[in-house]
Design a protein around this motif. Structure first.
Motif, PDB file in Angstrom:
ATOM      1  N   ASP A   1       3.429  -2.250   5.412  1.00 11.31           N
ATOM      2  CA  ASP A   1       4.055  -1.044   5.961  1.00 11.31           C
ATOM      3  C   ASP A   1       3.030  -0.197   6.713  1.00 11.31           C
ATOM      4  OD1 ASP A   1       6.108   0.737   6.491  1.00 11.31           O
ATOM      5  OD2 ASP A   1       6.739   0.901   4.402  1.00 11.31           O
TER       6      ASP A   1
ATOM      7  N   TRP B   1       4.724  -4.836  -1.797  1.00 10.28           N
ATOM      8  CA  TRP B   1       4.562  -3.852  -0.717  1.00 10.28           C
ATOM      9  C   TRP B   1       3.126  -3.368  -0.658  1.00 10.28           C
ATOM     10  CZ3 TRP B   1       2.824   1.149  -0.474  1.00 10.28           C
ATOM     11  CH2 TRP B   1       3.199   1.932   0.628  1.00 10.28           C
TER      12      TRP B   1
ATOM     13  N   TRP C   1      10.650  -5.689   9.786  1.00  8.39           N
ATOM     14  CA  TRP C   1      11.626  -4.769   9.221  1.00  8.39           C
ATOM     15  C   TRP C   1      12.250  -4.015  10.384  1.00  8.39           C
ATOM     16  CZ3 TRP C   1      15.004  -4.110   5.944  1.00  8.39           C
ATOM     17  CH2 TRP C   1      15.424  -2.886   5.436  1.00  8.39           C
TER      18      TRP C   1
ATOM     19  N   ASP D   1       8.338  -2.950  -4.361  1.00  8.36           N
ATOM     20  CA  ASP D   1       7.933  -2.045  -3.290  1.00  8.36           C
ATOM     21  C   ASP D   1       6.879  -1.051  -3.780  1.00  8.36           C
ATOM     22  OD1 ASP D   1       8.412  -0.023  -0.914  1.00  8.36           O
ATOM     23  OD2 ASP D   1       9.614  -1.787  -0.424  1.00  8.36           O
ATOM     24  N   ASP D   2       6.817   0.091  -3.145  1.00 10.78           N
ATOM     25  CA  ASP D   2       5.782   1.106  -3.361  1.00 10.78           C
ATOM     26  C   ASP D   2       5.750   1.576  -4.825  1.00 10.78           C
ATOM     27  OD1 ASP D   2       3.886   3.036  -2.897  1.00 10.78           O
ATOM     28  OD2 ASP D   2       5.035   4.103  -1.368  1.00 10.78           O
TER      29      ASP D   2
ATOM     30  N   TRP E   1      13.079  -1.144  -3.995  1.00 13.09           N
ATOM     31  CA  TRP E   1      12.792   0.233  -3.639  1.00 13.09           C
ATOM     32  C   TRP E   1      13.930   1.189  -3.990  1.00 13.09           C
ATOM     33  CZ3 TRP E   1       9.381   3.764  -2.958  1.00 13.09           C
ATOM     34  CH2 TRP E   1       9.703   4.962  -2.315  1.00 13.09           C
TER      35      TRP E   1
ATOM     36  N   ASN F   1      14.692  -6.421  -2.704  1.00 12.16           N
ATOM     37  CA  ASN F   1      13.629  -5.426  -2.739  1.00 12.16           C
ATOM     38  C   ASN F   1      14.043  -4.309  -3.677  1.00 12.16           C
ATOM     39  OD1 ASN F   1      12.321  -2.778  -1.770  1.00 12.16           O
ATOM     40  ND2 ASN F   1      11.102  -4.315  -0.701  1.00 12.16           N
TER      41      ASN F   1
ATOM     42  N   LYS G   1       4.864  -7.176   2.183  1.00 13.63           N
ATOM     43  CA  LYS G   1       5.570  -6.260   3.084  1.00 13.63           C
ATOM     44  C   LYS G   1       4.537  -5.245   3.553  1.00 13.63           C
ATOM     45  CE  LYS G   1       9.536  -3.076   3.347  1.00 13.63           C
ATOM     46  NZ  LYS G   1      10.321  -3.777   4.373  1.00 13.63           N
TER      47      LYS G   1
ATOM     48  N   CYS H   1       6.168  -3.988   9.109  1.00 13.71           N
ATOM     49  CA  CYS H   1       7.064  -2.862   8.888  1.00 13.71           C
ATOM     50  C   CYS H   1       6.329  -1.597   9.293  1.00 13.71           C
ATOM     51  CB  CYS H   1       7.468  -2.798   7.407  1.00 13.71           C
ATOM     52  SG  CYS H   1       8.411  -1.335   6.939  1.00 13.71           S
TER      53      CYS H   1
ATOM     54  N   GLU I   1       0.352  -0.896   2.137  1.00 12.07           N
ATOM     55  CA  GLU I   1       0.183  -0.086   3.355  1.00 12.07           C
ATOM     56  C   GLU I   1      -1.311   0.044   3.632  1.00 12.07           C
ATOM     57  OE1 GLU I   1       2.088   3.857   5.517  1.00 12.07           O
ATOM     58  OE2 GLU I   1       2.186   3.702   3.341  1.00 12.07           O
TER      59      GLU I   1
END
Length: 721
Positions: free
Chosen positions: A464, A397, A531, A352-353, A322, A320, A462, A512, A399
């Protein structure tokens, strides 16, 4: 006379027509309950499996204790409505339109199919029907319970409290409760306390599961001090919303455990003709201590609960990006990291983000799920193609349930967040919570996730969730339905996961929530891994992972190797130590590979290759906690493959003192008569350690490891010859 529920003699569910007793058998446990003379459903037995020909006497209600505690309080009922003189925790409380709140449930009928029993109950005067649902897992004896509440009256009513069921244990004064608490970056703290008169409440009021309490418990007797001996009753609630488990010792010292959605600020408006299905409440029994109980849960989760059970895919080694790039992702930097990750033997690359909208930091962009054109001018395809050319799959990632006020979505739909009109909208991490209970929000989230997966060759999400609820209002529906948000939000969350899995069956999903804030058997049934914690300090993780694995299998426990010192404690740990800590779960790499030396790459490549050789044993084998980090300077775990051909043991030392050697290691779970050869993954054993010995020798004679100093670690494997 014992009647079997089907044509098969080994059916798991039975009903004795003379005694009116139900019985379920699975694994090494038996669960029995009956219909007493008052037509109440009463627990009779929950424990070690009894012979098939063992009959149970008919259920007989308690006589109560004077006029202050009538029989309804002291009879171990399976499911009780709040009515009459009930003072213990009810399973169901309803307010009817005329103001009546009395609910008394009685047996009506039942139906048995295979390993399932459905028992229909009804209120004594109103057309409120409750179906108790039981299903016993054949291999582990874990019983899945739930209840379906049906409104057959001609008017709506309000459910004010509802549980999935009550577990009853026989009276005793030596019971001990085990549960898990924590917070962000400190999840998985195992607690224990004696059970006394009164009530202990485990709960989350946060809208989701929450790290401060996990919906899981174990109960043993204080005489059980060996990790792998003694009777243990355990349970876990499959619900990712606000929840509550009440552990109660009544006036006769009987133990009652009632669990379901949290009754705090709760109401569910149920219209005429509608059903309310409770979450599943799982429970099991082991006579092999806390260790045996957790191994049963692990086996059940892998074989019966996870997507693709009974053969879920082994967790690939992932990288990952991040910690290497934070929000500063772009095509070139991600490609460079992918090349370095592939050289280690990594199998999955996750960005990731920071890849979407105007996402330059955590102040903006959430809700605007389009690929940032400055960072990725040609979309995600060039990066994904590069990752695939390196023989890795690609993950991303997201959300989905959150929005930044600084976003196009919020500016267009400020009414889409949880809110009370005219009141502040509390931000956490500069974001608000979308009201997923709204059909339009549900549809929006599902549509953009579906499009993202259709337009890009993505193998992994992922998912989140970086804050809990505030102002849980739903002002767009009538007042009497607004508290439905607690249930409908979670149901829609599950529905989105289920539809994505159906539309994209090859995509895997990680749950996560700023770490381990949403880990429970509800979300685990729809996701492939979780996670565990944002805290990746390898020493802290010994404690976090220890608590985690009492309830959840290492097969889903993501554990990353990150840079040292970490942001958490500024503690420096060797790369080998960090790998060995993470290799006890599902291995990932989260370090900034741009800062690694050639020696780091060589070490990591070797450790990843070693992990792949033991991965199936760690993820699907039987876990034994030989020494707990909570009890001294040492920690030792052992995993044994299902066929007992391989075992792997990890040993960790916090600090040497006064020249004392590391305690001898005694393995468990091996075939006593087989010969096992010992191989070092890293570290040293005593010079007189045999290269091969019987399972009995390794378990009863044991062996010594050579660990001295501070923060030292080693690992060995044993292979059956």
């Amino acid at each position: 006379m014992l009647l079997f529920c089907s044509q098969y003699a080994d059916a798991a569910a039975h009903f004795d027509t003379q005694s009116r007793v139900f019985r379920l058998d699975g694994g090494d446990s038996t669960y029995a309950f009956g219909i007493n003379a008052q037509d109440e459903i009463q627990t009779l037995y929950w424990g070690k499996r009894l012979p098939d020909n063992q009959q149970f006497p008919a259920a007989q209600a308690s006589s109560g204790v004077a006029s202050f505690d009538m029989p309804v309080n002291t009879t171990p009922q399976e499911y009780t409505g709040w009515g009459g003189a009930l003072y213990v925790e009810p399973d169901l409380k309803i307010t009817f339109p005329d103001g009546n709140r009395d609910l008394v449930l009685k047996y009506v009928s039942h139906n048995i199919e295979g390993d399932q029993i459905h028992v229909l109950m009804k209120d004594i005067s109103r057309d409120v029907y409750v179906t108790l649902q039981y299903r016993m897992d054949e291999q582990t004896g874990i019983l899945r319970r739930s209840a379906d509440i049906e409104n057959r009256t001609h008017q709506p009513f309000t459910i004010e409290q509802v549980a999935s069921g009550t577990w009853n244990l026989p009276r005793g004064t030596d019971y001990r409760l085990h549960y898990v608490t924590g917070r962000w970056a400190a999840e998985g703290s195992l607690q224990e306390q004696p059970i006394h008169g009164g009530k202990t409440v485990l709960e989350s009021r946060r809208g989701t599961t929450g790290a401060e309490n996990n919906p899981w418990f174990m109960i043993d007797r204080t005489s059980s001090n060996d990790q792998d001996q003694g009777s243990v009753w355990f349970g876990a609630l499959g619900w990712s919303g606000s929840w509550k488990i009440s552990v109660e010792q009544n006036v006769l010292k009987d133990i009652r455990v009632t669990g379901g959605p949290n009754s705090f600020d709760f109401a569910y408006f149920l219209k005429s003709g509608e059903h309310f299905q409770t979450p599943y409440f799982y429970g099991g029994y082991s006579d092999q201590g806390l260790g045996g109980a957790s191994r049963l849960l692990h086996r059940f989760e892998v074989d019966s609960l996870l997507p693709h059970a009974p053969s879920p895919r082994l967790r690939p080694v992932l990288y990952n990006s991040w910690e290497a790039t934070t929000f500063n992702v772009n095509e070139a930097s991600q490609m460079m990291l992918a090349e370095k990750a592939a050289s280690l033997g990594v199998e999955r690359f996750v960005m990731d983000d920071g890849w979407f909208g105007e996402r330059k930091n955590d102040h903006a962009g959430l809700g605007d799920w389009y690929v940032n054109p400055q960072k990725f001018p040609h979309g995600l395809k060039p990066l994904i193609d590069k990752v695939h050319s390196l023989h890795m799959d690609f993950g991303l990632w997201v959300e989905p349930e959150m929005v930044n006020p600084d976003s196009d979505l919020y500016r267009k739909h400020p009414d889409w967040v949880l809110n009370f009109p005219g009141r502040p909208r509390t931000e956490g991490r500069n974001q608000l919570v979308l009201n997923l209970a709204r059909p339009d929000v549900h549809d929006y989230v599902l549509q953009w996730l579906d499009k993202l997966l259709r337009d890009n060759d993505i193998s992994f999400l992922k998912w989140d969730y970086n804050r809990n609820w505030a102002e849980p209002g739903w002002p767009s529906v009538p007042i009497e339905q607004q508290k439905n948000v607690y249930v409908d939000f979670t149901r829609n969350f599950y529905d989105i996961l289920a539809q994505l899995r159906q539309k994209h069956p090859n995509v895997e999903i990680e749950s996560c929530s700023g770490g381990g804030g949403r880990v429970d058997l509800g979300v685990m049934a729809l996701t492939d891994e979780v996670w565990t914690s944002d805290n990746t300090d390898a020493y802290d993780r010994l404690f976090i992972q220890d608590g985690f694995t009492y309830a959840y299998t290492p097969a889903v426990m993501m554990a990353w190797v990150t840079d040292s010192p970490t942001w958490v404690n500024h503690r420096s740990l060797s790369l080998e130590y960090r790998f060995l800590s993470s290799m006890q779960g599902s291995l990932g790499i989260g370090a900034d590979l741009n800062k690694w030396t050639p020696e780091d790459f060589a070490t990591a490549k070797r450790m990843i290759a070693d992990y792949k050789s033991i991965r199936e044993t760690v993820q699907r084998g039987s876990l034994y906690r030989l020494m707990s980090p909570r009890e001294g300077e040492q920690s030792v775990t052992e995993s044994v493959s299902r066929d007992r051909k391989q075992a792997v043991a990890f040993a960790f030392l916090h600090s040497s003192s006064e020249n004392y050697p590391f305690p001898r290691v005694y393995l468990r779970g091996l075939d006593e008569n087989a010969t096992y050869s010992l191989h070092l993954l890293t570290g040293k054993v005593a010079k007189n350690t045999p290269a091969a010995a019987t399972g009995a020798y390794w378990m009863h004679h044991g062996f010594d490891v050579d660990l001295r100093g501070d923060f030292q670690a080693m690992a060995v494997t044993l292979e059956r010859q």
